[in-house]
Design an enzyme around this catalytic site. Structure first.
Site, short mmCIF file in Angstrom:
data_model
loop_
_atom_site.label_atom_id
_atom_site.label_comp_id
_atom_site.label_asym_id
_atom_site.label_seq_id
_atom_site.Cartn_x
_atom_site.Cartn_y
_atom_site.Cartn_z
CB CYS A 9 -0.88 -0.66 1.25
SG CYS A 9 -0.38 0.46 3.03
CG HIS A 52 -5.12 1.01 3.82
ND1 HIS A 52 -3.40 -0.06 2.83
CD2 HIS A 52 -5.99 1.62 2.61
CE1 HIS A 52 -4.52 0.30 1.19
NE2 HIS A 52 -6.06 0.90 1.29
CG ASP A 61 -6.30 2.93 -1.49
OD1 ASP A 61 -5.30 2.87 -2.48
OD2 ASP A 61 -6.71 2.42 -0.80
CG ASN A 85 -16.16 6.60 10.60
OD1 ASN A 85 -16.17 6.80 11.66
ND2 ASN A 85 -16.22 7.57 10.12
CG ASP A 111 -20.13 -0.28 14.70
OD1 ASP A 111 -19.15 1.32 15.01
OD2 ASP A 111 -20.84 -0.36 14.63
CD GLU A 137 -21.59 10.25 18.85
OE1 GLU A 137 -22.58 9.52 18.64
OE2 GLU A 137 -21.93 11.52 17.39
CD GLU A 182 -18.36 3.98 23.90
OE1 GLU A 182 -17.41 2.83 24.41
OE2 GLU A 182 -19.02 4.06 24.13
#
Length: 668
Positions: free
Chosen positions: A272, A330, A353, A393, A395, A441, A446
């Protein structure tokens, strides 16, 4: 064209230093031609200016530009204005003509001719060939960048740093973009000429080259070789026979020249950061502001559900059940351009990319995806915004499984896209640009949440791991109940590559514990030593804490890199390096390993060394703690910030070491 005028035009167009077989110009800006009276009967200019026409041709596309006696350059069309008669005491008169291109002209190679019509004949005279580039200095150009400092950094600078490793142990690798090296601009132009779009419809391709969105998609596909006669072949197999290990490249010129010299066969091999660095070279050469960006903990979401599934067994070994993966890092590029196709608000940095991961409208390429669209979660925006959004982003759903049954599940919404970084303009520091991609956010971690009744586990490295040394860390186990519990601790360490799930376990430890405890572990160098040369070894470390009575399990994991030692470069008379004056640098390396080492040293520096200096170490074998000092003679050819970089490929242990030194070359 007169040599002095040639230099003046290129200096005014900020293309001085670019090496090409033609004059190099930027669109949206006038340049000057001198036309001699003998050749072109220029006295006719005064009497009949309408019968002189410039002809501009690029393949099948041509433009006729009538010469006017007066007028102003236009930003929307080609214009030619007669400026003045130039008196020459020793020869014929000449006329100075100002020719200007529109700010939206197509980039590429042009042939310039003059057509002269008289009562008796029409004659066409060849004047010159020139290469037209984008112009970030022109406010009407769609790649206009307002800050001169940023134009210097993202267009004119030929040195850079590529950030690798892991978020807590970042490794800056030097890279020479080499856009000023001999013949490189012409090779960059050949990427456009050899593209499938050009081969399919030359006229349409040339017309579309007015748009940096189109240009960038073509280059994104052409840097990899998957669908075309592109530059680089990717290889993540650890078998680099028949080519060069990606870790051993340190600049773009070697790669681009090898591609051109082998009749455009793909160069072996890239990963990459190599794909991104070569694309940065091409885009800067074409005049499009570009920077290299690293996303740490980058998700590769293969099914488009914005979730990365990870599986571990009850002993803490990570399993390869999922096609999804998290790359420790990356690397891609961002290019600066307007995006009228997206409406208001999406101009600026665009992700591109060239690493072949997924296809975009039938070809391995990605972008341009507006960074602002990623930030705003505008996943319906072209091009490839959903894929890039997932990279920063997604999960992470982690499951502990036994015999196909899920024993426990946890979800982490903060791990992916932990840090997004680039080189800071004007310095060799890292710039954190995470906030340009993610809301607060999205990326502020957390606080650790304790779950009553469930034991917790975590890791802490006692010092940053370095190749050749042992890895020291502690496992911290917290019992959230007052009563003692019988717990089982399983720690598992696996080697991994930066872009995929880890391979087999190379170290493990299993213990019974009865209370909250801190346990220190050490992994020896012999346990993790690589078998193939790499810049940094990567480790996936996981601990499973099992409550024997309730059978509840929790998992904590961390992926980290083991840094290679660095090379030291010292410059004689460091603060008085003068252009065209011989200088001496010394590369210094002390063998930190407990065994003797041997290897090959390579030193490079665009604008400093004529050709890459490749040499063996002073001693074929360096004993433990023995120091190598290798002098390197160089003569700077360009003024400004330059970089001398060195890499040492060791055979045993197999590893690649880097070092770099920036040098401010002063005018004489």
């Amino acid at each position: 064209m007169d040599g002095k005028l040639y230099v003046q035009n290129q200096t005014r167009h900020k293309t001085d230093g670019l090496s090409s077989s033609t004059l190099v110009l930027r669109r949206g800006q006038a340049f000057t031609l001198l036309c001699g009276e003998n050749s072109f009967q220029n006295h006719i200019f005064v009497l009949y200016p309408d019968i002189h026409t410039f002809l501009l041709t690029a393949g099948p596309v041509y433009v006729e530009v009538p010469v006017s006696v007066s007028g102003q350059p236009s930003l929307t069309q080609w214009t030619a204005v007669l400026e003045r008669c130039v008196l020459n005491p020793t020869g014929p008169r000449a006329f100075s003509v100002s020719l200007s291109s529109p700010a939206s002209a197509s980039i590429g190679a042009y042939t310039l001719q003059m057509r002269i019509k008289t009562r008796l004949s029409v004659k066409t005279h060849f004047l010159c060939q020139f290469t037209l580039l984008c112009n970030p200095w022109c406010p009407a150009d769609s790649v206009f960048l307002q800050s001169e400092d940023l134009r210097t950094e993202y267009v004119r600078s030929d040195i850079g740093l590529l950030f690798k490793g892991s978020p807590r142990n970042i490794v800056p690798n030097p890279w020479s973009f080499d856009q000023y090296e001999k013949g490189i601009l012409d090779i960059c132009m050949q990427l456009l000429q050899l593209s499938p779009q050009h081969q399919a419809d030359i006229g349409k391709d040339l017309q579309n080259r007015n748009n940096p969105v189109y240009i960038s998609r073509v280059i994104s596909a052409m840097v990899n070789s998957n669908d075309d006669k592109g530059v680089l072949m990717g290889n993540w197999s650890n078998d680099y026979s028949g080519g060069v290990s990606p870790s051993q490249w340190s600049g773009s010129a070697d790669i681009l020249r090898k591609w051109a010299e082998t009749q455009f066969n793909p160069v072996k091999y890239g990963q990459c950061w190599v794909f991104a660095a070569v694309m940065c070279t091409v885009m800067r050469a074409l005049g499009i502001p570009t920077r290299v960006v690293t996303n740490f903990n980058s998700a590769h979401d293969t099914d488009g559900n914005m979730v990365i599934e990870e599986y571990y067994d009850e002993m803490g070994k990570k399993l390869s059940f999922s096609r999804d993966s998290i790359w420790n890092f990356h690397v891609w590029v961002e290019s600066w351009m307007k995006r009228p196709d997206l409406g208001r608000g999406y101009d600026g940095w665009q992700v591109l990319d060239p690493t072949p991961q997924e296809k975009s409208t039938g070809m391995f390429r990605c972008g341009p995806a507006a960074v602002k669209a990623i930030y705003e979660r505008k996943v319906d925006a072209q091009y490839d915004v959903p894929f890039v959004y997932a990279e920063v982003n997604a999960d992470v759903r982690t499951m502990i499984v036994r015999n196909g049954m899920v024993l426990s599940t946890s979800i982490d919404k903060r791990r992916v896209g932990t840090l997004i970084s680039t080189k800071h303009p004007g310095s060799m520091r890292m710039q954190d640009i995470t906030s340009e991609y993610k809301t607060e956010e999205d990326y502020v971690s957390e606080k650790h949440k304790s779950h009553y009744g469930v034991p917790q586990g975590s890791f802490q490295l006692l010092k940053p791991p370095v190749v050749g040394e042992n890895i020291s860390f502690i496992v911290i186990i917290t019992n959230n109940e007052a009563a003692p519990k019988l717990l089982r601790k399983h720690v598992n360490a696996q080697n991994k590559e930066y872009n995929r799930n880890p391979t087999g376990t190379f170290w493990e430890a299993h213990d019974d514990v009865k209370m909250a405890v801190t346990i220190q572990h050490e992994i020896s160098f012999n346990d993790y030593m690589l078998t193939e040369a790499a810049e940094d070894s990567l480790v996936n470390l996981a601990v499973v804490i099992e409550d024997v009575k309730s059978q509840e399990r929790v998992l904590a994991s961390e992926e980290f890199n083991i840094r290679s030692p660095s090379l030291n470069i010292q410059i004689q008379n460091e603060f008085s390096v003068i252009i065209n004056t011989p200088q001496v640098a010394t590369v210094i390396f002390t063998n930190p390993f407990s065994v003797a080492v041997s290897g090959e040293l390579t030193v490079s520096g665009s604008g400093l060394l004529e050709e890459k200096a490749q040499m063996r170490c002073v001693k074929c074998v360096l004993l433990p703690r023995e120091t190598m000092k290798k002098p390197v003679n160089f003569t700077p050819r360009m003024v400004g910030a330059k970089m001398l970089s060195a890499s040492l490929v060791l055979e045993n242990p197999p590893t690649v070491l880097h070092g770099f030194k920036t040098i401010n070359v002063q005018a004489s």
